[in-house]
Write an enzyme that holds these catalytic residues in place. Structure first.
Site, mmCIF file in Angstrom:
data_model
loop_
_atom_site.group_PDB
_atom_site.id
_atom_site.type_symbol
_atom_site.label_atom_id
_atom_site.label_comp_id
_atom_site.label_asym_id
_atom_site.label_seq_id
_atom_site.Cartn_x
_atom_site.Cartn_y
_atom_site.Cartn_z
ATOM 1 N N HIS A 1 131.901 -46.850 85.452
ATOM 2 C CA HIS A 1 131.304 -47.341 84.201
ATOM 3 C C HIS A 1 130.623 -48.707 84.352
ATOM 4 O O HIS A 1 130.513 -49.462 83.394
ATOM 5 C CB HIS A 1 132.348 -47.407 83.082
ATOM 6 C CG HIS A 1 133.018 -46.096 82.832
ATOM 7 N ND1 HIS A 1 132.331 -44.960 82.505
ATOM 8 C CD2 HIS A 1 134.334 -45.739 82.882
ATOM 9 C CE1 HIS A 1 133.187 -43.954 82.351
ATOM 10 N NE2 HIS A 1 134.395 -44.388 82.581
ATOM 11 N N HIS B 1 136.027 -50.203 73.084
ATOM 12 C CA HIS B 1 136.319 -49.316 74.210
ATOM 13 C C HIS B 1 135.647 -49.746 75.520
ATOM 14 O O HIS B 1 136.278 -49.820 76.558
ATOM 15 C CB HIS B 1 135.925 -47.876 73.869
ATOM 16 C CG HIS B 1 136.387 -46.904 74.907
ATOM 17 N ND1 HIS B 1 137.727 -46.764 75.241
ATOM 18 C CD2 HIS B 1 135.725 -46.045 75.721
ATOM 19 C CE1 HIS B 1 137.842 -45.859 76.194
ATOM 20 N NE2 HIS B 1 136.649 -45.419 76.511
ATOM 21 N N ASP C 1 143.150 -45.643 76.997
ATOM 22 C CA ASP C 1 142.882 -44.467 77.833
ATOM 23 C C ASP C 1 144.170 -43.738 78.203
ATOM 24 O O ASP C 1 144.423 -43.455 79.371
ATOM 25 C CB ASP C 1 142.104 -44.883 79.095
ATOM 26 C CG ASP C 1 140.810 -45.590 78.745
ATOM 27 O OD1 ASP C 1 140.861 -46.744 78.288
ATOM 28 O OD2 ASP C 1 139.750 -44.979 78.895
ATOM 29 N N ASN D 1 134.927 -42.789 74.119
ATOM 30 C CA ASN D 1 133.999 -41.664 74.307
ATOM 31 C C ASN D 1 134.698 -40.311 74.198
ATOM 32 O O ASN D 1 134.093 -39.326 73.799
ATOM 33 C CB ASN D 1 133.258 -41.784 75.646
ATOM 34 C CG ASN D 1 134.194 -41.971 76.818
ATOM 35 O OD1 ASN D 1 135.009 -42.906 76.810
ATOM 36 N ND2 ASN D 1 134.104 -41.113 77.811
ATOM 37 N N HIS E 1 138.338 -47.913 78.837
ATOM 38 C CA HIS E 1 137.267 -47.126 79.447
ATOM 39 C C HIS E 1 137.371 -47.038 80.971
ATOM 40 O O HIS E 1 137.337 -45.949 81.530
ATOM 41 C CB HIS E 1 135.912 -47.682 79.021
ATOM 42 C CG HIS E 1 134.773 -46.712 79.167
ATOM 43 N ND1 HIS E 1 134.899 -45.355 78.919
ATOM 44 C CD2 HIS E 1 133.466 -46.908 79.522
ATOM 45 C CE1 HIS E 1 133.717 -44.771 79.121
ATOM 46 N NE2 HIS E 1 132.845 -45.670 79.482
ATOM 47 N N VAL E 2 137.446 -48.179 81.649
ATOM 48 C CA VAL E 2 137.608 -48.178 83.098
ATOM 49 C C VAL E 2 139.091 -48.010 83.395
ATOM 50 O O VAL E 2 139.907 -48.784 82.908
ATOM 51 C CB VAL E 2 137.087 -49.500 83.699
ATOM 52 C CG1 VAL E 2 137.283 -49.508 85.210
ATOM 53 C CG2 VAL E 2 135.626 -49.709 83.339
ATOM 54 N N HIS E 3 139.437 -47.008 84.188
ATOM 55 C CA HIS E 3 140.848 -46.683 84.381
ATOM 56 C C HIS E 3 141.471 -47.564 85.458
ATOM 57 O O HIS E 3 141.852 -47.118 86.537
ATOM 58 C CB HIS E 3 141.003 -45.194 84.694
ATOM 59 C CG HIS E 3 140.482 -44.330 83.580
ATOM 60 N ND1 HIS E 3 140.241 -42.994 83.712
ATOM 61 C CD2 HIS E 3 140.177 -44.644 82.303
ATOM 62 C CE1 HIS E 3 139.793 -42.514 82.553
ATOM 63 N NE2 HIS E 3 139.733 -43.504 81.695
ATOM 64 N N ASP F 1 140.101 -43.814 73.652
ATOM 65 C CA ASP F 1 140.431 -42.657 74.489
ATOM 66 C C ASP F 1 141.896 -42.287 74.296
ATOM 67 O O ASP F 1 142.773 -42.716 75.050
ATOM 68 C CB ASP F 1 140.104 -42.893 75.973
ATOM 69 C CG ASP F 1 138.611 -42.758 76.255
ATOM 70 O OD1 ASP F 1 137.842 -42.469 75.320
ATOM 71 O OD2 ASP F 1 138.221 -42.942 77.430
HETATM 72 FE FE FE Z 1 138.871 -43.223 79.440
HETATM 73 MN MN MN Z 2 136.352 -43.923 78.078
#
Ligand code: FE
Ligand code: MN
Length: 487
Positions: free
Chosen positions: A330, A320, A170, A235, A357-359, A197
């Protein structure tokens, strides 16, 4: 009711002590939710005219140079670069010295449009039949505008081949992203496992969407031109944007980032596997069909059968969307993939699963929830020695900012979690153990924040000693908590 006040107090005290004790018996894990609060740089993208995105000098000079593994075992490299003004040469020169490029490789060139954006000329070149553990120099572009880079091939596949991977996810293109890449480059990592990402260009509209893919390519070149980044898609790569007539998923990503999918008998660039040093790395696509009977499911089943822990003891999965995530962001999005793939991960004793995915950052204990089904009633993850460790490293530093809200209380399976930016490294020492670090970007310094020794699931062998050590740590934590609570 109590005859004696003192006796009542004593019982109350005993009750409190046993409450604390029972709490630990039941929760077992005593996971940590870090209270670190970073002084946040603004999560805004670096402006277009910043030197982080500088276009290399010279007419039609190659830019956005990036390499990835080009075959199954690490004897080939896929090299990509973009020329802006004209197609230019497809020929790549390479050799073992920068004064003598003995060999050439011919590439291909492609481009694409995205709404009213017209991409540059994207060159892809496969350089194969390389020697292991060797430094190669390469030169791309024409005449005065030619540019030179180098990379190091990995050691030959083997059970004790030491190797250091970086894990980044990400990333985006903010000042935090820059900090993450710069810290990673000082870590000694040899190859990046990228958990999806990339550019966050889809946060822009119309023409700027393409432009921000180009700036991202120039920004990460400082690392991607010199060492392979192993790509998995998130995504933000989907770019399904009907409002501008762009509905073919992954269009920009697939044009720009090649993967060696055919070498592992995959039929889709979004999921594949490679072997590198002592690791077998499986890349999955959270956003391609993955349920039973789909191509990805069939391929994964076959690929897992090909894993040979005698040759590549370390079995690593990257994707991801995390399967275990206790952040509000998420939450539960990985549940559908967990339902299909978790039992495979446990059966094949995957060492570690990295996701993004999870920041934020989160690490699990070895747990599984494979006995759960909609009618069994067993619905909580349990400790499982055969299960992987799940690690979320979605903290590269993109413009969406941090996911700071963790669910409370911390689930038993969650060992450590913190919402700050950073990256991880996995330093494989030999077939039995690897040193893992998560490094927070602490305002200019790289700080090793969460670290542990990862014992190999196939060769580890010292389970008994490990259990005793865990127990000791566990009691230590109980006492520390009792004292800090002032009881
Ligand atoms: Fe992301
Ligand atoms: Mn993501």
């Amino acid at each position: 009711m109590w005859k004696d006040k003192g006796m009542g107090l004593m019982l109350l005290h005993l009750q409190l002590v046993s409450f604390v004790f029972l709490r630990f018996v039941y929760s077992g894990s005593a996971g940590v939710t870090s209270r670190f609060v970073r002084s946040e740089w603004p999560s805004t993208d670096i402006p277009l005219d910043n030197e982080a995105f500088a276009v290399p000098k010279g007419y039609n000079a190659p830019q956005q140079v990036h390499i990835t593994q080009g075959d199954y075992d690490g004897k080939a490299v896929l090299i990509t670069w973009v020329t802006a003004e004209a197609p230019g040469s497809n020929t790549l020169h390479y050799g073992k010295s920068d004064s003598n490029y003995e060999f050439t490789a011919e590439g291909t060139v492609t481009n694409y449009t995205f709404y009213n954006y017209q991409s540059g000329f994207i060159h892809h070149s496969l350089v194969d039949c390389l020697e292991y553990d060797t430094k190669y120099f390469y030169k791309i572009g024409d005449g005065e505008s030619a540019r030179e880079f180098w990379f190091q091939t990995p050691p030959e596949i083997g059970p004790n081949a030491a190797y250091k991977f970086g894990i980044i996810g990400d990333l985006g293109q903010t000042y935090n992203s820059l900090s993450t890449v710069e810290h990673y480059m000082r870590s000694g990592g040899q190859t990046v496992l990228f958990v999806g990402d990339l550019s966050y260009a889809d946060r822009y509209k119309y023409h700027d969407c393409g432009v921000r893919w180009d700036t991202w390519g120039r920004f990460v070149e400082r690392s991607t031109a010199y060492q392979p980044w192993i790509w998995s898609a998130g995504n933000h790569e989907i770019e399904y944007m009907p409002y501008m007539g762009e509905t073919a998923p992954f269009k920009s990503y697939l044009h720009r980032y090649k993967t060696p999918f055919a070498a592992s008998n995959s039929t889709d660039p979004l999921w594949y596997a490679i072997r590198r040093a002592s690791a077998h790395i499986i890349v999955l696509s959270s956003y391609s069909p993955f349920v039973k009977y789909t191509p990805q499911w069939r391929w994964l089943g076959e690929e897992l059968k090909r894993v040979d822990r005698e040759k590549t003891p370390w079995l690593i999965v990257i994707m991801h969307v995390p399967i275990y995530n206790s952040n509000e962001a998420h939450f539960m999005e990985g549940e559908s993939m967990r339902a299909v793939y978790e039992s495979l991960f446990v059966h094949y004793k995957v060492d570690v699963v990295f996701a993004g995915h999870v920041h934020a950052y989160e690490r699990s204990y070895r747990i599984s929830n494979i006995h759960y089904n909609v009618s069994s009633g067993d619905r909580y993850p349990v400790p499982d020695k055969s299960a992987p460790v799940y690690i979320t490293v979605g903290d590269g530093g993109n413009q969406e900012g941090l996911a700071g809200r963790f669910r409370d209380p911390q689930p038993d399976y969650s060992a450590f979690r913190e919402a700050s930016y950073g990256h991880s490294t996995l330093e494989i020492k030999n077939r039995t153990h690897a040193i893992y670090h998560w490094n927070r970007n602490d305002d200019g310094k790289k700080v090793a924040t969460d670290s542990f020794t990862l014992y190999n699931q196939y060769w580890g062998g010292n389970n008994r000693r490990r259990r005793r050590k865990l127990k000791k740590n566990y009691l230590h934590t109980v006492f520390a908590e009792v004292f800090s609570n002032g009881l």
